[in-house]
Design an enzyme around this catalytic site. Structure first.
Site, short mmCIF file in Angstrom:
data_model
loop_
_atom_site.label_atom_id
_atom_site.label_comp_id
_atom_site.label_asym_id
_atom_site.label_seq_id
_atom_site.Cartn_x
_atom_site.Cartn_y
_atom_site.Cartn_z
N HIS A 120 -3.84 -5.29 0.15
CA HIS A 120 -3.54 -5.60 1.55
C HIS A 120 -3.52 -7.11 1.81
CE1 HIS A 120 -3.57 -1.56 3.30
NE2 HIS A 120 -4.37 -1.28 2.28
N CYS A 144 0.83 -1.21 0.00
CA CYS A 144 0.00 0.00 0.00
C CYS A 144 0.87 1.26 0.00
CB CYS A 144 -0.98 -0.03 1.17
SG CYS A 144 -2.31 1.19 1.00
N GLU A 152 -1.75 -8.63 3.87
CA GLU A 152 -1.51 -8.91 5.29
C GLU A 152 -2.81 -9.21 6.05
OE1 GLU A 152 -3.01 -4.84 5.52
OE2 GLU A 152 -1.66 -5.82 4.11
#
Length: 259
Positions: free
Chosen positions: A220, A112, A222
Protein backbone atom coordinates in the site's frame (compact mmCIF):
# COMPACT_ATOMS: atom_id res chain seq x y z
CA UNK A 1 -2.29 24.26 -17.92
CA UNK A 2 -4.73 21.52 -16.90
CA UNK A 3 -3.39 18.53 -14.99
CA UNK A 4 -3.68 15.10 -16.60
CA UNK A 5 -6.56 12.91 -15.48
CA UNK A 6 -6.36 9.49 -13.85
CA UNK A 7 -9.33 7.14 -13.59
CA UNK A 8 -9.94 5.07 -10.44
CA UNK A 9 -12.59 2.32 -10.65
CA UNK A 10 -15.02 2.60 -7.74
CA UNK A 11 -16.36 -0.09 -5.41
CA UNK A 12 -19.97 -0.82 -4.54
CA UNK A 13 -20.77 -0.12 -0.89
CA UNK A 14 -24.06 -0.39 0.96
CA UNK A 15 -24.44 2.28 3.65
CA UNK A 16 -27.64 2.57 5.68
CA UNK A 17 -29.61 0.78 2.98
CA UNK A 18 -28.31 2.90 0.12
CA UNK A 19 -25.88 1.65 -2.55
CA UNK A 20 -22.86 3.94 -2.99
CA UNK A 21 -20.11 4.24 -5.58
CA UNK A 22 -17.02 4.74 -3.44
CA UNK A 23 -13.25 4.48 -3.19
CA UNK A 24 -10.95 4.94 -0.16
CA UNK A 25 -9.74 8.52 0.11
CA UNK A 26 -6.12 7.43 0.61
CA UNK A 27 -5.90 6.47 -3.09
CA UNK A 28 -7.42 9.72 -4.29
CA UNK A 29 -5.14 11.71 -1.98
CA UNK A 30 -2.04 9.81 -3.12
CA UNK A 31 -2.87 10.33 -6.80
CA UNK A 32 -3.50 14.05 -6.32
CA UNK A 33 -0.52 14.72 -4.04
CA UNK A 34 1.94 12.01 -5.07
CA UNK A 35 1.34 11.83 -8.82
CA UNK A 36 0.12 15.45 -9.25
CA UNK A 37 -2.94 14.51 -11.28
CA UNK A 38 -6.68 15.08 -11.30
CA UNK A 39 -8.84 12.08 -10.39
CA UNK A 40 -12.09 10.80 -11.89
CA UNK A 41 -13.97 7.91 -10.27
CA UNK A 42 -15.38 5.34 -12.70
CA UNK A 43 -18.70 3.86 -11.53
CA UNK A 44 -18.67 0.12 -10.88
CA UNK A 45 -21.32 -1.28 -13.21
CA UNK A 46 -21.91 -4.89 -14.16
CA UNK A 47 -23.01 -3.70 -17.63
CA UNK A 48 -23.26 -0.48 -19.65
CA UNK A 49 -19.83 1.06 -18.99
CA UNK A 50 -18.31 2.52 -22.17
CA UNK A 51 -14.69 1.59 -21.53
CA UNK A 52 -13.18 3.21 -24.60
CA UNK A 53 -15.26 6.30 -23.99
CA UNK A 54 -13.88 6.48 -20.46
CA UNK A 55 -10.29 5.91 -21.54
CA UNK A 56 -10.62 8.51 -24.30
CA UNK A 57 -11.01 11.09 -21.55
CA UNK A 58 -8.20 10.06 -19.17
CA UNK A 59 -4.41 9.78 -19.20
CA UNK A 60 -3.84 7.03 -16.65
CA UNK A 61 -5.52 4.23 -14.71
CA UNK A 62 -5.05 3.65 -10.97
CA UNK A 63 -6.61 0.39 -9.77
CA UNK A 64 -7.02 0.59 -6.01
CA UNK A 65 -7.19 -1.89 -3.19
CA UNK A 66 -10.48 -2.91 -1.62
CA UNK A 67 -11.86 -5.05 1.18
CA UNK A 68 -13.49 -7.28 -1.48
CA UNK A 69 -11.83 -10.09 -3.42
CA UNK A 70 -11.88 -10.89 -7.13
CA UNK A 71 -14.61 -13.45 -7.78
CA UNK A 72 -13.04 -16.93 -8.22
CA UNK A 73 -15.26 -17.74 -11.20
CA UNK A 74 -13.19 -15.23 -13.19
CA UNK A 75 -10.12 -17.47 -12.90
CA UNK A 76 -11.78 -20.87 -13.10
CA UNK A 77 -12.42 -21.66 -9.45
CA UNK A 78 -15.52 -22.16 -7.34
CA UNK A 79 -16.55 -19.33 -5.05
CA UNK A 80 -17.17 -19.84 -1.34
CA UNK A 81 -18.52 -17.42 1.26
CA UNK A 82 -15.28 -17.77 3.24
CA UNK A 83 -13.29 -16.24 0.39
CA UNK A 84 -15.55 -13.19 0.13
CA UNK A 85 -16.77 -10.58 0.25
CA UNK A 86 -17.06 -10.07 -3.48
CA UNK A 87 -17.95 -7.12 -5.72
CA UNK A 88 -18.96 -8.34 -9.17
CA UNK A 89 -19.63 -4.81 -10.40
CA UNK A 90 -16.06 -3.82 -9.51
CA UNK A 91 -14.74 -6.92 -11.32
CA UNK A 92 -16.84 -6.11 -14.38
CA UNK A 93 -15.41 -2.60 -14.42
CA UNK A 94 -11.76 -2.99 -13.48
CA UNK A 95 -10.82 -6.02 -15.56
CA UNK A 96 -11.98 -4.61 -18.93
CA UNK A 97 -10.46 -1.22 -18.10
CA UNK A 98 -7.12 -2.89 -17.37
CA UNK A 99 -7.15 -4.82 -20.64
CA UNK A 100 -8.09 -1.82 -22.76
CA UNK A 101 -5.67 0.53 -20.99
CA UNK A 102 -2.81 -1.88 -21.73
CA UNK A 103 -3.89 -2.27 -25.35
CA UNK A 104 -3.98 1.50 -25.77
CA UNK A 105 -0.70 2.19 -23.96
CA UNK A 106 -2.30 4.11 -21.08
CA UNK A 107 -0.13 4.14 -17.92
CA UNK A 108 -1.33 1.77 -15.21
CA UNK A 109 -0.62 1.45 -11.48
CA UNK A 110 -2.42 -1.43 -9.73
CA UNK A 111 -2.40 -1.71 -5.93
CA UNK A 112 -3.40 -4.63 -3.65
CA UNK A 113 -6.70 -5.87 -5.14
CA UNK A 114 -5.50 -4.08 -8.26
CA UNK A 115 -2.48 -6.36 -8.76
CA UNK A 116 -4.78 -9.34 -8.34
CA UNK A 117 -7.18 -7.92 -10.93
CA UNK A 118 -4.24 -7.29 -13.27
CA UNK A 119 -3.15 -10.91 -12.99
CA UNK A 120 -6.67 -12.26 -13.55
CA UNK A 121 -7.33 -9.86 -16.45
CA UNK A 122 -4.27 -11.26 -18.26
CA UNK A 123 -5.08 -14.93 -17.60
CA UNK A 124 -3.55 -15.69 -14.18
CA UNK A 125 -5.07 -17.19 -11.03
CA UNK A 126 -5.17 -16.28 -7.35
CA UNK A 127 -4.55 -18.12 -4.10
CA UNK A 128 -6.99 -17.45 -1.26
CA UNK A 129 -6.32 -17.41 2.49
CA UNK A 130 -2.59 -17.66 1.85
CA UNK A 131 -1.85 -17.46 5.59
CA UNK A 132 -3.16 -21.04 5.84
CA UNK A 133 -0.55 -22.39 3.43
CA UNK A 134 2.62 -24.03 4.83
CA UNK A 135 5.55 -21.65 5.06
CA UNK A 136 3.54 -18.54 4.15
CA UNK A 137 3.40 -15.63 6.56
CA UNK A 138 0.22 -14.01 7.78
CA UNK A 139 0.05 -10.96 5.51
CA UNK A 140 -3.33 -9.83 6.80
CA UNK A 141 -3.92 -6.35 8.19
CA UNK A 142 -3.47 -6.22 11.98
CA UNK A 143 -6.70 -6.07 13.96
CA UNK A 144 -6.48 -2.50 15.23
CA UNK A 145 -8.62 0.61 14.71
CA UNK A 146 -5.48 2.76 14.51
CA UNK A 147 -4.85 3.06 10.78
CA UNK A 148 -1.24 4.24 11.13
CA UNK A 149 -0.57 1.00 12.99
CA UNK A 150 -2.62 -1.17 10.63
CA UNK A 151 -0.78 0.28 7.62
CA UNK A 152 2.58 0.37 9.34
CA UNK A 153 5.68 -0.36 7.23
CA UNK A 154 7.04 -3.56 8.71
CA UNK A 155 7.59 -6.19 5.99
CA UNK A 156 10.70 -6.75 3.90
CA UNK A 157 10.54 -7.49 0.19
CA UNK A 158 13.31 -7.91 -2.35
CA UNK A 159 13.14 -5.93 -5.59
CA UNK A 160 14.78 -7.70 -8.53
CA UNK A 161 17.89 -6.21 -10.09
CA UNK A 162 17.26 -4.71 -13.51
CA UNK A 163 13.49 -4.62 -13.04
CA UNK A 164 11.16 -1.73 -13.85
CA UNK A 165 10.55 -1.26 -10.13
CA UNK A 166 14.28 -1.22 -9.39
CA UNK A 167 14.64 1.77 -11.70
CA UNK A 168 12.05 3.59 -9.59
CA UNK A 169 12.71 2.63 -5.95
CA UNK A 170 16.00 0.75 -6.17
CA UNK A 171 16.90 -2.94 -6.18
CA UNK A 172 17.37 -5.17 -3.15
CA UNK A 173 15.62 -5.04 0.20
CA UNK A 174 12.78 -2.55 0.72
CA UNK A 175 10.42 -2.21 3.68
CA UNK A 176 6.71 -2.07 2.77
CA UNK A 177 3.21 -2.40 4.26
CA UNK A 178 1.75 -5.45 2.52
CA UNK A 179 -1.74 -6.31 3.80
CA UNK A 180 -3.67 -9.12 2.13
CA UNK A 181 -5.03 -12.66 2.39
CA UNK A 182 -5.22 -13.28 -1.35
CA UNK A 183 -2.22 -13.32 -3.69
CA UNK A 184 -1.03 -14.31 -7.13
CA UNK A 185 -0.93 -18.09 -7.64
CA UNK A 186 -0.36 -18.88 -11.34
CA UNK A 187 1.08 -15.76 -12.89
CA UNK A 188 -0.32 -14.47 -16.17
CA UNK A 189 2.04 -15.11 -19.11
CA UNK A 190 2.40 -11.38 -19.82
CA UNK A 191 3.56 -10.52 -16.30
CA UNK A 192 7.11 -10.46 -14.93
CA UNK A 193 7.96 -10.70 -11.23
CA UNK A 194 9.38 -7.43 -9.91
CA UNK A 195 9.58 -8.17 -6.17
CA UNK A 196 8.94 -11.00 -3.71
CA UNK A 197 8.59 -11.42 0.06
CA UNK A 198 10.90 -13.77 1.92
CA UNK A 199 8.14 -16.42 1.97
CA UNK A 200 7.98 -16.37 -1.83
CA UNK A 201 4.78 -14.33 -2.12
CA UNK A 202 4.81 -12.21 -5.29
CA UNK A 203 4.71 -8.58 -4.15
CA UNK A 204 5.12 -6.70 -7.43
CA UNK A 205 4.81 -7.34 -11.17
CA UNK A 206 5.17 -5.49 -14.45
CA UNK A 207 3.54 -6.09 -17.82
CA UNK A 208 5.96 -7.54 -20.37
CA UNK A 209 6.12 -5.45 -23.52
CA UNK A 210 3.83 -2.74 -22.15
CA UNK A 211 3.62 0.44 -24.22
CA UNK A 212 3.80 2.58 -21.07
CA UNK A 213 4.33 2.32 -17.31
CA UNK A 214 2.38 -0.77 -16.16
CA UNK A 215 3.19 -1.97 -12.64
CA UNK A 216 1.24 -3.77 -9.94
CA UNK A 217 2.20 -3.90 -6.25
CA UNK A 218 0.65 -5.95 -3.48
CA UNK A 219 1.46 -3.45 -0.75
CA UNK A 220 0.00 0.00 0.00
CA UNK A 221 2.29 2.81 -1.19
CA UNK A 222 -0.68 5.20 -1.26
CA UNK A 223 -0.91 5.34 2.54
CA UNK A 224 2.54 6.81 3.24
CA UNK A 225 3.12 8.61 -0.05
CA UNK A 226 3.82 11.86 1.78
CA UNK A 227 6.54 10.49 4.07
CA UNK A 228 7.92 7.18 2.76
CA UNK A 229 10.49 7.58 -0.02
CA UNK A 230 9.75 4.35 -1.98
CA UNK A 231 6.01 5.11 -1.87
CA UNK A 232 6.60 8.66 -3.05
CA UNK A 233 8.91 7.57 -5.86
CA UNK A 234 6.40 5.02 -7.13
CA UNK A 235 3.58 7.55 -7.37
CA UNK A 236 5.93 10.17 -8.84
CA UNK A 237 7.00 7.71 -11.57
CA UNK A 238 3.38 6.92 -12.34
CA UNK A 239 2.57 10.63 -12.51
CA UNK A 240 5.48 11.25 -14.88
CA UNK A 241 4.26 8.47 -17.18
CA UNK A 242 0.75 9.91 -17.09
CA UNK A 243 2.04 13.36 -18.07
CA UNK A 244 4.09 11.87 -20.90
CA UNK A 245 1.01 10.09 -22.20
CA UNK A 246 -1.12 13.24 -21.91
CA UNK A 247 1.49 15.29 -23.78
CA UNK A 248 1.75 12.71 -26.56
CA UNK A 249 -2.04 12.51 -26.85
CA UNK A 250 -2.31 16.31 -26.99
CA UNK A 251 0.27 16.38 -29.76
CA UNK A 252 -1.67 13.83 -31.77
CA UNK A 253 -4.92 15.74 -31.26
CA UNK A 254 -3.27 19.00 -32.24
CA UNK A 255 -1.85 17.52 -35.45
CA UNK A 256 -5.19 15.94 -36.30
CA UNK A 257 -7.01 19.24 -35.80
CA UNK A 258 -4.41 21.08 -37.91
CA UNK A 259 -4.76 18.57 -40.71
Amino acid sequence: MSKPVVAIPADIREIEGNVWQATPNQYVRAAVKGADVTVFLVPALETDNDFDGILDRVDGLLVSGSRTNVHPSLYGKEATDAEGPYDMARDATSLPLIKRALERGIPLLAICRGIQELNVALGGTLANEIQEQPGVWDHRKPDTPVLDVAYGIRQKITVKEGSCLAAVIGAGEVQVNSLHRQAISEMAPRLAVEAVADDGTIEAVSVIGAKAFAVGVQWHPEYWVGSDQPSNRLFAAFGEAVRDYAAAKAGILHRTAAE
